[in-house]
Write a protein that holds these residues in place. Structure first.
Motif, short mmCIF file in Angstrom:
data_model
loop_
_atom_site.label_atom_id
_atom_site.label_comp_id
_atom_site.label_asym_id
_atom_site.label_seq_id
_atom_site.Cartn_x
_atom_site.Cartn_y
_atom_site.Cartn_z
N VAL A 109 0.42 -0.74 0.08
CA VAL A 109 -0.21 0.25 -0.10
C VAL A 109 0.87 1.45 -0.02
N TYR A 110 2.35 1.42 0.63
CA TYR A 110 2.65 1.79 0.88
C TYR A 110 3.69 2.77 -0.68
N GLN A 111 3.24 1.54 -0.91
CA GLN A 111 4.97 1.49 -2.60
C GLN A 111 3.46 2.02 -3.67
N ARG A 112 2.48 1.57 -2.55
CA ARG A 112 1.29 1.92 -4.21
C ARG A 112 1.47 3.70 -4.32
N GLU A 200 -0.26 4.51 -15.64
CA GLU A 200 0.89 3.24 -16.56
C GLU A 200 2.35 3.40 -15.78
N PRO A 201 2.98 4.75 -15.39
CA PRO A 201 4.03 4.47 -14.23
C PRO A 201 4.06 4.01 -13.21
N ALA A 202 2.69 3.74 -12.63
CA ALA A 202 2.61 3.66 -11.20
C ALA A 202 2.21 2.02 -11.19
N ARG A 203 2.21 1.42 -12.40
CA ARG A 203 1.12 -0.19 -12.23
C ARG A 203 2.60 -0.60 -12.88
N GLU A 204 3.49 -0.27 -12.89
CA GLU A 204 4.78 -1.12 -13.70
C GLU A 204 5.24 -1.04 -12.11
N LYS A 205 6.04 0.20 -11.86
CA LYS A 205 6.58 -0.22 -9.96
C LYS A 205 5.84 -0.81 -9.48
N LYS A 208 6.06 -5.03 -9.63
CA LYS A 208 7.55 -4.91 -9.74
C LYS A 208 7.83 -5.41 -8.33
N ALA A 209 6.57 -4.50 -6.91
CA ALA A 209 6.24 -4.80 -5.67
C ALA A 209 5.32 -5.93 -5.58
N ILE A 210 3.89 -6.00 -6.15
CA ILE A 210 3.06 -7.42 -6.44
C ILE A 210 4.19 -8.69 -6.82
N GLU A 211 5.08 -8.79 -8.17
CA GLU A 211 5.18 -9.81 -8.17
C GLU A 211 7.04 -10.69 -7.29
N ALA A 212 7.61 -9.15 -6.11
CA ALA A 212 8.23 -10.05 -4.92
C ALA A 212 7.51 -9.98 -3.89
N THR A 213 6.67 -10.26 -3.96
CA THR A 213 5.41 -10.29 -2.65
C THR A 213 4.77 -12.02 -3.01
N ILE A 214 5.04 -12.35 -1.78
CA ILE A 214 4.45 -13.80 -1.23
C ILE A 214 2.83 -13.71 -0.88
N PHE A 215 1.80 -14.34 -1.93
CA PHE A 215 0.67 -14.37 -1.38
C PHE A 215 -0.21 -15.61 -1.38
N HIS A 216 -0.74 -16.47 -0.33
CA HIS A 216 -0.86 -17.26 0.28
C HIS A 216 -2.80 -17.42 -0.16
N GLN A 217 -2.94 -18.68 0.13
CA GLN A 217 -4.02 -18.73 -0.47
C GLN A 217 -4.83 -18.19 0.23
N PRO A 218 -6.68 -17.84 0.11
CA PRO A 218 -7.02 -16.79 0.53
C PRO A 218 -7.81 -17.59 1.05
N ASN A 219 -8.73 -17.60 2.66
CA ASN A 219 -9.71 -18.18 2.88
C ASN A 219 -11.45 -18.42 2.77
N CYS A 220 -11.27 -17.37 1.77
CA CYS A 220 -12.61 -16.73 1.77
C CYS A 220 -12.40 -16.28 0.41
N PRO A 221 -13.79 -15.99 -0.89
CA PRO A 221 -13.26 -15.08 -2.04
C PRO A 221 -13.53 -13.57 -1.56
N VAL A 222 -11.97 -12.98 -2.98
CA VAL A 222 -12.43 -11.56 -3.12
C VAL A 222 -13.08 -11.70 -4.47
N TYR A 223 -13.41 -10.16 -4.21
CA TYR A 223 -14.80 -10.10 -5.57
C TYR A 223 -13.59 -8.03 -5.66
N GLN A 224 -12.82 -8.57 -6.84
CA GLN A 224 -11.77 -7.75 -7.06
C GLN A 224 -12.63 -6.46 -7.95
N ILE A 242 -2.51 -5.24 -10.07
CA ILE A 242 -1.72 -4.97 -10.96
C ILE A 242 -2.77 -4.50 -11.66
N ALA A 243 -3.41 -4.92 -11.88
CA ALA A 243 -4.34 -4.53 -13.48
C ALA A 243 -4.99 -3.36 -13.05
#
Length: 291
Positions: A109-112, A200-205, A208-224, A242-243
């Motif tokens: 969130v802070y990087q975003r 777009e410049p923010a999306r690119e940055k 990279k941060a999201i791809e370097a972060t560990i994501f875990h299996q969620p315990n319920c669905p997220v409606y994105q 990212i999108a």
């Protein structure tokens, strides 16, 4: 079924989270952890800062995230069947359903926030709320404007759609919206064209941060915001996150899908009550509340 929803930028207020800090040891520990991660005492700004301090993007976004997530983590009744967040709130939702660790969510969130601020400085731009016009008409007018970037950004509820784009594009669009019968076409006091190609410049940055972060299996669905469907696949969650910066927030469609999938009760988790009002306008029979 219970759907927990998390607000985005604009819900902040001076004093947010102070009661939690003073009366709950878990909350106090999480706030202090956040201060250490961010390397400044965001808790002091949240509890006693003025409106101008809270409006700084580097403060606003992590502040709302912290208030929302800490409320969820300290609420004994928190047990969602599904979650969703409006823009920034999607990160809060992903911590709440176990996809992201607290510290990883805060760092993203802070990087975003910093990346979005930089993008705003590169492309002077803005947003405007269009009230009382069909979504299809707003889309049509935006698409017909030549030489400027202007797109639908936030589908908040029927009759309320926020557009985003260059300053000139927003100016032209507002005039055309009024001519087409909009009740109001109101420029918003924001620093950039969020959820548009100008991010777009923010999306690119952020990618990279999201791809370097560990994501875990969620315990319920997220409606994105991007897909509007309930998602549990980690790779799809990352792709949509990212999108999100350059794509519209499809809040109306997300709430409609949650209702179709069985949501009977919507509980807002975070500062303010903006989402309660939007949910009620989208589905008048929904039960709405907050924690």
């Amino acid at each position: 079924m219970k759907a927990y929803v998390f607000p985005g930028q604009g819900a902040q207020f001076s004093g947010m989270g102070k009661d939690l800090y003073e009366h709950n040891e878990t909350a106090k520990s999480l706030f202090e952890q956040a201060n250490a991660i961010l390397k400044f005492r965001i808790s002091d700004i949240m509890f006693g800062g003025g409106d101008e301090e809270l409006k700084q993007t580097k403060v606003t976004q992590p502040a709302i995230f912290l208030h929302s997530v800490i409320l969820a983590k300290t609420s004994p009744e928190f047990n969602p069947d599904m979650v969703a967040g409006h823009s920034l709130g999607e990160f809060s939702a992903l911590v709440a359903n176990g996809t992201l660790a607290f510290e990883d969510g805060l760092k993203l969130v802070y990087q975003r926030a910093l990346a979005m601020q930089e993008a705003c400085e590169i492309n002077p731009s803005g947003m405007a709320a269009i009230l009382g016009l069909e979504d299809a008409k707003v889309e049509e007018i935006c698409a017909a404007i030549e030489g400027e970037t202007v797109v639908p950004a936030n589908y908040n509820c029927p009759g309320q759609l926020v557009i985003s784009g260059s300053n000139k594009g927003i100016e032209i669009a507002c005039e055309k919206m009024k001519e087409a019968g909009a009740k109001r076409a109101l420029p918003l006091p924001v620093g950039g064209a969020f959820h548009s190609p100008l991010m777009e410049p923010a999306r690119e940055k952020l990618q990279k941060a999201i791809e370097a972060t560990i994501f875990h299996q969620p315990n319920c669905p997220v409606y994105q915001n991007v897909s509007t469907r309930g998602i549990t696949d980690v790779e799809e969650i990352k792709k949509n996150l990212i999108a999100q910066l350059t794509a519209p927030v499809k809040w109306t469609q997300s709430v409609q899908q949650m209702v179709a999938d069985g949501a009977l009760e919507f509980i807002e988790c975070g500062p303010g009550k903006v989402l309660q009002g939007l949910v009620k306008k989208i589905h008048r029979e929904a039960e709405v509340s907050s924690i």
